[in-house]
Design an enzyme around this catalytic site. Sequence first.
Site, PDB file in Angstrom:
ATOM      1  N   HIS A 113      -4.730   6.385   0.191  1.00  0.00           N
ATOM      2  CA  HIS A 113      -3.941   5.157   0.209  1.00  0.00           C
ATOM      3  C   HIS A 113      -4.433   4.242  -0.894  1.00  0.00           C
ATOM      4  O   HIS A 113      -5.452   4.515  -1.529  1.00  0.00           O
ATOM      5  CB  HIS A 113      -3.934   4.494   1.593  1.00  0.00           C
ATOM      6  CG  HIS A 113      -5.219   3.849   2.022  1.00  0.00           C
ATOM      7  ND1 HIS A 113      -6.310   4.568   2.453  1.00  0.00           N
ATOM      8  CD2 HIS A 113      -5.587   2.547   2.092  1.00  0.00           C
ATOM      9  CE1 HIS A 113      -7.283   3.727   2.790  1.00  0.00           C
ATOM     10  NE2 HIS A 113      -6.888   2.498   2.563  1.00  0.00           N
TER      11      HIS A 113
ATOM     12  N   ASP B 223      -9.968   0.606   7.908  1.00  0.00           N
ATOM     13  CA  ASP B 223      -9.852   1.997   7.452  1.00  0.00           C
ATOM     14  C   ASP B 223     -10.718   2.917   8.307  1.00  0.00           C
ATOM     15  O   ASP B 223     -10.289   4.002   8.705  1.00  0.00           O
ATOM     16  CB  ASP B 223     -10.277   2.132   5.983  1.00  0.00           C
ATOM     17  CG  ASP B 223      -9.270   1.508   5.032  1.00  0.00           C
ATOM     18  OD1 ASP B 223      -8.087   1.406   5.405  1.00  0.00           O
ATOM     19  OD2 ASP B 223      -9.674   1.121   3.923  1.00  0.00           O
TER      20      ASP B 223
ATOM     21  N   HIS C  62      -5.248   0.195  -2.428  1.00  0.00           N
ATOM     22  CA  HIS C  62      -5.647  -1.172  -2.099  1.00  0.00           C
ATOM     23  C   HIS C  62      -5.111  -2.104  -3.187  1.00  0.00           C
ATOM     24  O   HIS C  62      -5.732  -2.243  -4.235  1.00  0.00           O
ATOM     25  CB  HIS C  62      -7.180  -1.283  -2.026  1.00  0.00           C
ATOM     26  CG  HIS C  62      -7.752  -0.822  -0.735  1.00  0.00           C
ATOM     27  ND1 HIS C  62      -9.108  -0.804  -0.484  1.00  0.00           N
ATOM     28  CD2 HIS C  62      -7.155  -0.380   0.397  1.00  0.00           C
ATOM     29  CE1 HIS C  62      -9.314  -0.359   0.741  1.00  0.00           C
ATOM     30  NE2 HIS C  62      -8.157  -0.081   1.300  1.00  0.00           N
TER      31      HIS C  62
ATOM     32  N   GLU D 190       0.845  -1.195   0.000  1.00  0.00           N
ATOM     33  CA  GLU D 190       0.000   0.000   0.000  1.00  0.00           C
ATOM     34  C   GLU D 190       0.883   1.248   0.000  1.00  0.00           C
ATOM     35  O   GLU D 190       1.952   1.270   0.605  1.00  0.00           O
ATOM     36  CB  GLU D 190      -0.890   0.040   1.248  1.00  0.00           C
ATOM     37  CG  GLU D 190      -2.026  -0.964   1.205  1.00  0.00           C
ATOM     38  CD  GLU D 190      -3.120  -0.649   2.234  1.00  0.00           C
ATOM     39  OE1 GLU D 190      -3.071   0.416   2.877  1.00  0.00           O
ATOM     40  OE2 GLU D 190      -4.018  -1.489   2.381  1.00  0.00           O
TER      41      GLU D 190
HETATM   42 ZN    ZN Z   1      -7.622   0.660   3.150  1.00  0.00          ZN
END
Ligand code: ZN
Length: 146
Positions: A85, A98, A87, A24
């Site tokens: 961010h 999250d 995935h 990530e």
């Molecule tokens: Zn996430």
Amino acid sequence: MALKIPVRLFDQLRQHGEATYPHECCGVLVGEFDESGGKLVRSVVPCGNTRTDSLANRYHISPSELVRIQRDAILAGQDIVGFYHSHPDHPARWSATDLAEAHWTGCSYVITSVENGRALLSNSFLLLDQEEAKHFEDEPLKVIEN
Ligand SMILES: [Zn+2]
């Protein structure tokens, strides 16, 4: 209400997710809140992912890095308006983790799905309320001219 982001910055955050794949990526969105409750992103600040236990499905920005970014933003007359961010090989939807780890009410959380190293969808979610009432709402993501 929407999160507005210039195309050059949108490309930058998506490319960050491709560069760190299969891990990530994460970073901070700095910009301005407008009177109608919308936000305009003025810069994207890539951060190091400080999680060492599970880089593929966790992200974390160090508190000292966040403090520095917030101080620089305020000095420039701006604010932290959101976070982003990626995935890797998962949909561009928020996870229970999250939500649990999101603490900036009113900020946008942009998630990009990266499949086989290529950025696909990017979605924005607005964090509302606090404590038990805390939740994400879908937020329009508007890519604008630079
Ligand atoms: Zn996430």
